[in-house]
Enzyme design. Structure first.
Site, short mmCIF file in Angstrom:
data_model
loop_
_atom_site.label_atom_id
_atom_site.label_comp_id
_atom_site.label_asym_id
_atom_site.label_seq_id
_atom_site.Cartn_x
_atom_site.Cartn_y
_atom_site.Cartn_z
N GLU A 130 -6.83 12.72 29.17
CA GLU A 130 -7.90 12.53 28.25
C GLU A 130 -8.72 11.83 28.04
O GLU A 130 -9.90 11.60 28.52
CB GLU A 130 -7.49 11.42 26.87
CG GLU A 130 -6.29 12.09 26.04
CD GLU A 130 -6.26 11.24 24.92
OE1 GLU A 130 -5.73 9.83 25.33
OE2 GLU A 130 -5.50 11.92 23.68
N GLU A 171 14.52 12.37 36.17
CA GLU A 171 14.63 11.24 36.02
C GLU A 171 15.46 10.73 37.38
O GLU A 171 15.23 9.58 37.51
CB GLU A 171 14.86 11.10 34.66
CG GLU A 171 15.76 10.90 34.32
CD GLU A 171 16.03 10.11 33.00
OE1 GLU A 171 16.43 8.84 32.65
OE2 GLU A 171 15.68 10.69 31.98
#
Length: 300
Positions: A83, A114
């Site tokens: 963004e 992860e």
């Protein structure tokens, strides 16, 4: 750190009968718990402010802001990074979001990613990490190996490092230079850290990226003056921004923008100073893109 010590993984006493509540009772409970998130962040504001200053320093020196996480935390980092370019006119390669398992993990979990400490290191090495960059590690638990490995590597290289977690004194908090650890408490749905923990991380990311952009002169007053008008909606927004900043009607704002190829800052400077588009751009360049400083110099 064992599982029982993780605040974010414990059971909430007020939601033990979650599956028996009416819909209204359920969302009321959700809402009550969500209200605790800003209060938890409030205790971490000095650390957030320090992170903003370090991010602005890194970006101002030509470095990059790099977010890194797994699962929900990784997705939130990628979201914030994506963004920044349209909002503040920053090239996408300057603010980067990494997620364990790569872009495919945005839509579907990549098993084991992860848990791979070295994968975090390799992802940063692939970016050719330098000491001028800043790395922000996100993990609600505060112990995700992918994030921990990356933060340790980045700090050893001399990068500014920040962690955002929701458990106090976590491994990543100890590994990072700046620790931001709002303790939002147990989730209404046990272990579902996309809820309060995710909300906390999103709010902190909003503050870090927006605050850094303010520090870098991407904001004048409270207006997004480096927005890139790449479509009709954004051209309309650029026109409104110029009108608000200068107190002029849309027609005058649009005429100024037409002379600057819809670059908002020089259009504002033109209208407020009476200078030409070329003179306005030269003044901005001389002041590193800081509109307020350029305007003060012209008016002096």
């Amino acid at each position: 750190m064992n599982l029982g010590a993780l605040v974010s993984e414990t059971r909430h006493p007020d939601s033990m009968a979650l599956d028996t509540l009416s819909t209204l009772e359920m969302v009321t409970l959700f809402n009550q718990q969500d209200r605790l998130v800003p209060e938890a962040i409030a205790t971490e504001l000095p650390a957030v402010a320090a992170a903003i200053d370090r991010a602005a320093q890194a970006l101002g020196a030509g470095g990059r802001l790099i977010y890194l996480g797994a699962g929900t935390s990784g997705r939130l980092g990628v979201l914030d990074a994506s963004e920044i370019p349209p909002t503040f006119g920053v090239p996408p390669e300057r603010v980067i979001g990494l997620i364990a398992g790569g872009p495919g993990a945005l839509l579907k979990a990549v098993e084991g990613a992860e848990d791979d400490r070295e994968l975090g290191v390799r992802d940063l090495q692939h970016l050719r990490l330098t000491p001028t960059d800043m790395v922000v590690g996100l993990a609600a638990s505060g112990r995700t190996p992918y994030v921990l490995g990356a933060l340790c590597y980045a700090r050893a290289l001399g990068c500014a490092t920040v962690e955002i977690s929701c458990n106090p004194d976590s491994p990543i908090a100890q590994a990072a230079e700046i620790a931001i650890s709002p303790v939002v408490g147990p989730e209404v749905l046990t272990g579902s850290t996309r809820m309060k923990s995710g909300t906390a991380q999103k709010l902190v990311l909003n503050m870090i990226s927006t605050g850094a952009m303010v520090k870098l002169g991407k904001v004048y007053q409270n207006l997004m003056v480096d927005v890139r008008a790449t479509n009709a909606k954004l051209r309309d927004r650029a026109c409104r921004i110029v009108g608000e900043a200068c107190g002029v009607e849309a027609e005058q704002a649009s005429a100024a923008l037409a002379q600057t190829d819809y670059d908002v800052k020089p259009a504002i400077l033109m209208l407020l100073s009476g200078k030409s588009a070329e003179q306005a751009q030269a003044a901005l360049t001389a002041h590193g893109g800081y509109l307020r400083a350029a305007l003060a110099d012209i008016r002096a």
